[in-house]
Design a protein around this motif. Structure first.
Motif: not given
Ligand SMILES: O=C(O)CCC(=O)C(=O)O
Length: 306
Positions: A57-63, A66-70, A73-79
């Motif tokens: 669940a925490v990993r899903a929150a992180r994703r 970071f998907a919003r920040l990707a 243009g701020e976070i690289r793939e894979p987020v």
């Protein structure tokens, strides 16, 4: 298991001397003994709780974050890796900073770990009665060079009463190199700092800063105490009261990993709430809502440790 790596603990670019550093002790085993858990909280002023959240669940929150920040243009793939691109298009794509940060902070996967699920049961146990979180969330995405100065949370969150606890959640692994939370052992007993702080409401008296003048190393040395931290792992949280001095280590990630965490305040349901931090669109400390948070600013390499 990630080993504790004290050599990676920096404050304003300087390594914390080993004699001023300690590892947070895990209080999660006390969750099955509420009296002992509350006694530990009273004794230490904090509870470091390893592995109390569902890691997936925490990993899903992180994703989700970071998907919003990707997308700006701020976070690289894979987020999931959380690596900073070094640039940002947030200002052009999301000109309303507050609205953007509020929408990121209200993501359903993030809220599922910060405001519901296992943490709710933990906080009921900590308070010994039903507890509730503030709606307002401090979501922090800290790039390399970023740190938070030592302070107490009292001036921000005790307008209605002081039975308030901060829950700081590592949204992913946060090793010491990435600038996790640090607390000052014993600072809940520093009456010379706490007594003059009583009644200080930062919203009413913003000129009086909450942050300490001295950096964490000098402060710990002057008090003959230690800075406590840990290699935080996904699923870990630390809970602390309004009278515990804390801040963060420097993020000096050699791979430009962004430190992602959130901090939310909890209180008993039975007590009055502070309207600044509750409601559909909380005004926050200054009245500017989510726009007032550091997180609302585009990520930039220009961060300096402060
Ligand atoms: O995450 C940080 O850098 C600081 C967090 C903090 O000050 C808090 O949780 O009250």
């Amino acid at each position: 298991m990630t080993p504790f790596a004290p050599q990676a603990c920096l404050v304003k670019g300087r390594a914390v001397p080993p004699e001023l550093l300690g590892e947070l002790r895990d209080s999660a085993p006390l969750l099955s003994d509420p009296e002992a858990l509350r006694a530990r909280m009273a004794e230490d002023g904090h509870l470091f709780l390893r592995g109390v959240l569902d890691p997936d669940a925490v990993r899903a929150a992180r994703r989700e974050v970071f998907a919003r920040l990707a997308a700006v243009g701020e976070i690289r793939e894979p987020v999931d890796d959380g690596l900073f691109t070094g640039t940002s298009r947030r200002t052009e794509l999301e000109p309303d900073r507050g609205r953007f940060w509020r929408s990121v902070s209200e993501g359903p996967r993030l809220r599922a770990v910060s405001h519901a699920g296992p943490i709710a049961a933990v906080m009921d146990t900590v308070f010994g009665e039903p507890a509730r979180p503030q709606d307002y969330m401090f979501l922090r995405a800290g790039v390399r060079g970023r740190a938070t100065d030592l302070h107490y949370d009292y001036p921000f969150f005790t307008r209605a009463h002081d039975r308030v606890c901060t829950v700081w959640t590592a949204l992913g692994d946060v090793p010491t190199s990435d600038g996790p939370l640090v607390v000052v052992a014993g600072s809940q007993h520093y009456r010379d700092l706490i007594d003059p702080m009583i009644g200080h409401d930062i919203s009413l008296n913003p000129e009086r800063r909450a942050a300490f003048g001295s950096d964490a190393i000098e402060f710990a040395r002057s008090r003959g105490t230690r800075l406590l931290t840990a290699d935080f792992r996904v699923g870990d949280v630390i809970v602390f009261g309004m009278y515990l001095a804390h801040g963060s280590l420097d993020n000096h990630s050699p791979i430009d990993r962004v430190r992602l965490s959130c901090d939310v305040r909890w209180q008993p349901v039975s007590l009055p709430v502070d309207d600044r931090y509750f409601g559909a669109d909380p005004p926050g400390t200054t009245g500017a809502g989510y726009a007032e948070l550091n997180g609302a600013k585009p990520l930039t390499q220009d961060w300096h440790v402060r």
